[in-house]
Scaffold this active site. Structure first.
Site, PDB file in Angstrom:
ATOM      1  N   HIS A 121      -0.656   1.986  -0.956  1.00 59.28           N
ATOM      2  CA  HIS A 121      -1.359   0.750  -1.918  1.00 59.28           C
ATOM      3  C   HIS A 121      -0.038   0.089  -2.759  1.00 59.28           C
ATOM      4  CE1 HIS A 121       0.940   3.696  -4.355  1.00 59.28           C
ATOM      5  NE2 HIS A 121      -0.054   4.923  -3.270  1.00 59.28           N
ATOM      6  N   ASP A 122       0.094  -1.341  -3.654  1.00 61.43           N
ATOM      7  CA  ASP A 122       1.032  -2.263  -3.301  1.00 61.43           C
ATOM      8  C   ASP A 122       1.806  -1.984  -3.427  1.00 61.43           C
ATOM      9  OD1 ASP A 122       0.187  -1.487  -6.661  1.00 61.43           O
ATOM     10  OD2 ASP A 122       0.688   0.745  -6.429  1.00 61.43           O
ATOM     11  N   GLY A 139       3.253   3.739  -0.158  1.00 61.18           N
ATOM     12  CA  GLY A 139       3.125   3.088  -0.897  1.00 61.18           C
ATOM     13  C   GLY A 139       3.995   1.777  -1.302  1.00 61.18           C
TER      14      GLY A 139
END
Length: 264
Positions: A121-122, A139
């Site tokens: 994520h991200d 992440g």
């Protein structure tokens, strides 16, 4: 109409260009948008709020847009955005973002991403990168343009990789990797600069000489990071043609958190 295999399942709310091709047994969710010229192989799952640009080739058994592997995630409508002209090989997993990281996992254009790559994520990936098999990003990792990751490279969360940097096979990154630097090891250590890659990308002898001087300031002169930044910033007087390269390096180094530091 898009060319959709009879065994594929595409949600009626999904937005697919007429030139998109979807392979057998692939599942496409309701919040997915795919632009012209993109092909998706068999047995893929594309879900979440996922936007895929033009002329991408996504091979079989990929999972794109699944929820993040983050216990804090509570179902917020975060996104995965993939640009144009990317190749994504077998068994890749790209997760959507989280509210705490800006809400978006982003992949740029013309990237070559080999099998079993994970983007958590991200993450933010630039353009023209190469990720060899089994590269793994935790992440919030940021990857600049033209970065090359050797097979089985593992990157710790929040680490940044500067443009034109490169890792060897099985490297483990806990610290930021500055632009142009080649690293290897567990944990990774700086070995040289990516001179051959720069030549192939059309860097002139003057620009390459400036990169050599950056390497000397960072790794051979015994300077602190702040002293190296000042030394590198002055290189524009000797190598005016490399002003943009110097700015790229000093901007990257200045943004490096003290608690993380750079690969040494």
């Amino acid at each position: 109409m898009a060319r959709i295999h009879e065994t594929a399942r595409v949600d009626p709310a999904a937005e697919l260009d007429a030139d998109v091709e979807i392979g057998a047994y692939t599942l496409i969710g309701p919040n997915v948008r795919i632009a012209a010229g993109t092909s998706v192989g068999p047995h893929c799952v594309i879900e979440g709020h996922t936007t895929i640009g033009r002329n991408n080739r996504i091979f079989q058994f990929c999972s794109l847009g699944a929820v993040p592997q983050d216990k804090k995630y509570a179902g917020e409508p975060c996104e995965l955005i993939i640009g144009d002209g990317n190749t994504v090989r077998e068994f890749c997993t790209f997760n959507i973002g989280t509210p705490g990281g800006g809400g978006v996992t982003r992949v740029g254009d013309d990237n070559w991403i080999m099998a079993y790559v994970h983007l958590a994520h991200d993450c933010r990936v630039g353009n023209h990168t190469i990720f060899a098999n089994n590269s793994q990003l935790a992440g919030h990792v940021e990857v600049g343009d033209w970065v090359i990751l050797g097979g089985f490279t593992v990157v710790h969360q929040f680490v940044r990789l500067g443009a034109h940097s490169m890792t060897a096979m099985c490297s483990l990154l806990f610290a930021d990797l500055p632009p142009f630097v080649m690293a290897q090891g567990q944990p990774a250590r700086a070995r040289s600069m990516n001179f051959e890659g720069l030549r192939r990308r059309g860097f002139t002898p003057e620009r390459i000489a400036a990169v050599k001087a950056m390497h000397k300031a960072l790794y051979r002169d015994g300077l602190t990071l702040q002293e190296a930044i000042a030394e590198i910033g002055a290189l524009t007087q000797r190598y005016p043609e490399a002003a943009a390269d110097v700015s790229l390096m000093t901007s990257f180094l200045s943004a490096t958190p003290a608690e993380r530091g750079i690969v040494r």
